[in-house]
Design an enzyme around this catalytic site. Structure first.
Site, PDB file in Angstrom:
ATOM      1  N   ASN A  46       0.876  -1.172   0.000  1.00 31.13           N
ATOM      2  CA  ASN A  46       0.000   0.000   0.000  1.00 31.13           C
ATOM      3  C   ASN A  46       0.912   1.221   0.000  1.00 31.13           C
ATOM      4  O   ASN A  46       1.511   1.551   1.013  1.00 31.13           O
ATOM      5  CB  ASN A  46      -0.881  -0.006   1.259  1.00 31.13           C
ATOM      6  CG  ASN A  46      -1.637   1.295   1.442  1.00 31.13           C
ATOM      7  OD1 ASN A  46      -1.810   2.065   0.490  1.00 31.13           O
ATOM      8  ND2 ASN A  46      -2.103   1.558   2.659  1.00 31.13           N
TER       9      ASN A  46
ATOM     10  N   LYS B 109       0.175   4.315  -0.320  1.00 25.20           N
ATOM     11  CA  LYS B 109      -0.416   5.533   0.275  1.00 25.20           C
ATOM     12  C   LYS B 109      -0.146   6.735  -0.641  1.00 25.20           C
ATOM     13  O   LYS B 109      -0.038   6.563  -1.854  1.00 25.20           O
ATOM     14  CB  LYS B 109       0.116   5.765   1.687  1.00 25.20           C
ATOM     15  CG  LYS B 109       0.087   4.507   2.559  1.00 25.20           C
ATOM     16  CD  LYS B 109       0.271   4.805   4.000  1.00 25.20           C
ATOM     17  CE  LYS B 109       0.430   3.507   4.765  1.00 25.20           C
ATOM     18  NZ  LYS B 109       0.228   3.659   6.193  1.00 25.20           N
TER      19      LYS B 109
ATOM     20  N   HIS C  76      -9.400   1.369   4.624  1.00 21.68           N
ATOM     21  CA  HIS C  76      -8.142   1.550   5.349  1.00 21.68           C
ATOM     22  C   HIS C  76      -8.391   2.491   6.536  1.00 21.68           C
ATOM     23  O   HIS C  76      -9.174   3.434   6.431  1.00 21.68           O
ATOM     24  CB  HIS C  76      -7.071   2.116   4.420  1.00 21.68           C
ATOM     25  CG  HIS C  76      -5.703   2.060   5.023  1.00 21.68           C
ATOM     26  ND1 HIS C  76      -5.260   2.994   5.934  1.00 21.68           N
ATOM     27  CD2 HIS C  76      -4.700   1.163   4.872  1.00 21.68           C
ATOM     28  CE1 HIS C  76      -4.029   2.667   6.321  1.00 21.68           C
ATOM     29  NE2 HIS C  76      -3.665   1.560   5.689  1.00 21.68           N
TER      30      HIS C  76
ATOM     31  N   GLU D 299      -6.780   4.865   7.666  1.00 18.13           N
ATOM     32  CA  GLU D 299      -6.533   6.289   7.372  1.00 18.13           C
ATOM     33  C   GLU D 299      -7.743   6.899   6.672  1.00 18.13           C
ATOM     34  O   GLU D 299      -8.047   8.070   6.865  1.00 18.13           O
ATOM     35  CB  GLU D 299      -5.241   6.436   6.538  1.00 18.13           C
ATOM     36  CG  GLU D 299      -4.018   6.158   7.388  1.00 18.13           C
ATOM     37  CD  GLU D 299      -2.819   5.616   6.630  1.00 18.13           C
ATOM     38  OE1 GLU D 299      -2.794   5.694   5.388  1.00 18.13           O
ATOM     39  OE2 GLU D 299      -1.898   5.089   7.296  1.00 18.13           O
TER      40      GLU D 299
ATOM     41  N   GLU E 120      -5.550  -4.859  10.363  1.00 19.08           N
ATOM     42  CA  GLU E 120      -4.498  -3.876  10.609  1.00 19.08           C
ATOM     43  C   GLU E 120      -4.792  -3.148  11.915  1.00 19.08           C
ATOM     44  O   GLU E 120      -5.595  -2.202  11.933  1.00 19.08           O
ATOM     45  CB  GLU E 120      -4.461  -2.856   9.464  1.00 19.08           C
ATOM     46  CG  GLU E 120      -4.197  -3.459   8.112  1.00 19.08           C
ATOM     47  CD  GLU E 120      -3.563  -2.464   7.167  1.00 19.08           C
ATOM     48  OE1 GLU E 120      -2.458  -2.739   6.698  1.00 19.08           O
ATOM     49  OE2 GLU E 120      -4.152  -1.391   6.933  1.00 19.08           O
TER      50      GLU E 120
ATOM     51  N   GLY F  24       2.382   2.221  10.666  1.00 18.07           N
ATOM     52  CA  GLY F  24       3.331   3.322  10.518  1.00 18.07           C
ATOM     53  C   GLY F  24       4.003   3.721  11.822  1.00 18.07           C
ATOM     54  O   GLY F  24       4.654   4.759  11.892  1.00 18.07           O
TER      55      GLY F  24
ATOM     56  N   SER G 282       3.358  -2.225  10.337  1.00 19.35           N
ATOM     57  CA  SER G 282       4.812  -2.281  10.564  1.00 19.35           C
ATOM     58  C   SER G 282       5.400  -3.651  10.272  1.00 19.35           C
ATOM     59  O   SER G 282       6.311  -4.110  10.966  1.00 19.35           O
ATOM     60  CB  SER G 282       5.148  -1.819  11.987  1.00 19.35           C
ATOM     61  OG  SER G 282       4.712  -0.485  12.173  1.00 19.35           O
TER      62      SER G 282
HETATM   63  C1  PEP Z   1      -0.756   0.141   5.909  1.00 17.25           C
HETATM   64  O1  PEP Z   1      -0.871   1.341   5.771  1.00 17.25           O
HETATM   65  O2  PEP Z   1      -1.584  -0.601   5.373  1.00 17.25           O
HETATM   66  C2  PEP Z   1       0.363  -0.374   6.697  1.00 17.25           C
HETATM   67  C3  PEP Z   1       0.333  -1.599   7.122  1.00 17.25           C
HETATM   68  O3  PEP Z   1       1.399   0.520   6.950  1.00 17.25           O
HETATM   69  P1  PEP Z   1       2.833   0.183   7.621  1.00 17.25           P
HETATM   70  O4  PEP Z   1       3.301  -1.102   7.046  1.00 17.25           O
HETATM   71  O5  PEP Z   1       3.692   1.337   7.233  1.00 17.25           O
HETATM   72  O6  PEP Z   1       2.590   0.097   9.091  1.00 17.25           O
END
Ligand code: PEP
Length: 251
Positions: free
Chosen positions: A9, A11, A96, A98, A168, A174, A214
């Site tokens: 992803n 972003k 997501h 976000e 998630e 992040g 992460s």
């Molecule tokens: C995501 O935004 O779907 C995600 C898992 O981000 P990160 O791997 O940076 O934590």
């Protein structure tokens, strides 16, 4: 058996030229290497058509990061599922955290997005997950149950079978803070149990449930070794060919 999948992803990162180069880099890395999982990248809308032209989707699936909850019309700035599909993309991330947090997406709007994605032949990668407070106050299993039921359990078994889920935990996205493999397994088994109760064991067993938050080359193998973790949705680490491939190779 659920398909094993590693999906990136991106972003709101990379301009068009950088994005095309990154996609080519991943595509080249996948050539001549037999990945033990499906590999997907979800990229900004502006990049979709150009990236579709330079990758082999038999090696690397292409998706968008969102789509509109309306079919077409006077919705300035929105991008419909049909527009996404017309670029050659095959997947779309929906829900997501976000999008839920910064753009007010709710289960009601997400239901519409899922229906439009499916109607246009796109595979939704549907995200769910609790915030830190819900993890700490012990309501996280119920929170995720509600997210799955309220946005997806209106689907027929056939349509549900087309969805990829991504658990998630918002506190891990992040932040550099990964859920432990046991925390991920507990939630993934819970989600699979919900699906089995609603649609039957075989739909549940065939549903890919990815972990996101992460995930890195250093922790991917331990997460992916868990019985109900079918792969990862990768944010930060998907922006670098080597680290993304390091996660792909964890399978
Ligand atoms: C995501 O935004 O779907 C995600 C898992 O981000 P990160 O791997 O940076 O934590």
């Amino acid at each position: 058996m659920a398909k094993k999948i590693v999906a990136g992803n991106w972003k709101m990162n990379t301009n068009l030229q950088e994005g095309v180069a990154l996609a080519e880099g991943v595509n080249n890395a996948l050539k001549g290497f037999k990945a033990n999982c499906d590999v997907i990248i979800a990229v900004p809308f502006t990049h979709l058509a150009s990236i579709n032209a330079v990758i082999d989707q038999n090696l690397l699936g292409l998706g968008a990061e969102n789509c509109a909850d309306k079919k077409s019309g006077a919705y300035t700035g929105e991008v419909s599922a049909s527009m996404v599909a017309s670029t050659g993309a095959k997947y779309v991330i929906l829900g997501h955290s976000e999008r839920r947090q910064y753009y007010g997406e709710t289960s009601e709007t997400l239901k519409e997005k899922v229906a439009l994605a499916l109607a246009n032949g796109l595979t939704p990668i549907f995200c769910i997950g609790e915030v830190l407070e819900q993890r700490e106050n012990g309501t996280y299993l119920d929170v995720v149950k509600d997210q799955v039921e309220s946005a997806l359990f209106n689907l027929s078994a056939e349509d549900f079978g087309k969805i990829i889920l991504a658990y998630e935990p918002v506190w891990a996205i992040g932040t550099g803070k990964t859920a432990t493999a046991d925390q991920a397994q507990e939630m993934h088994a819970h989600i699979r149990g919900l699906i089995a109760a609603k649609y039957g064991q075989s739909v549940a067993d065939n549903c890919s449930i990815l972990y996101g938050g992460s995930c890195k080359p250093t922790n991917a193998a331990e997460l992916f070794a868990k019985k109900d973790v079918d792969g990862g949705l990768i944010g930060g680490a998907s922006l670098d060919v080597e680290s993304f491939m390091g996660i792909v190779k964890a399978f």
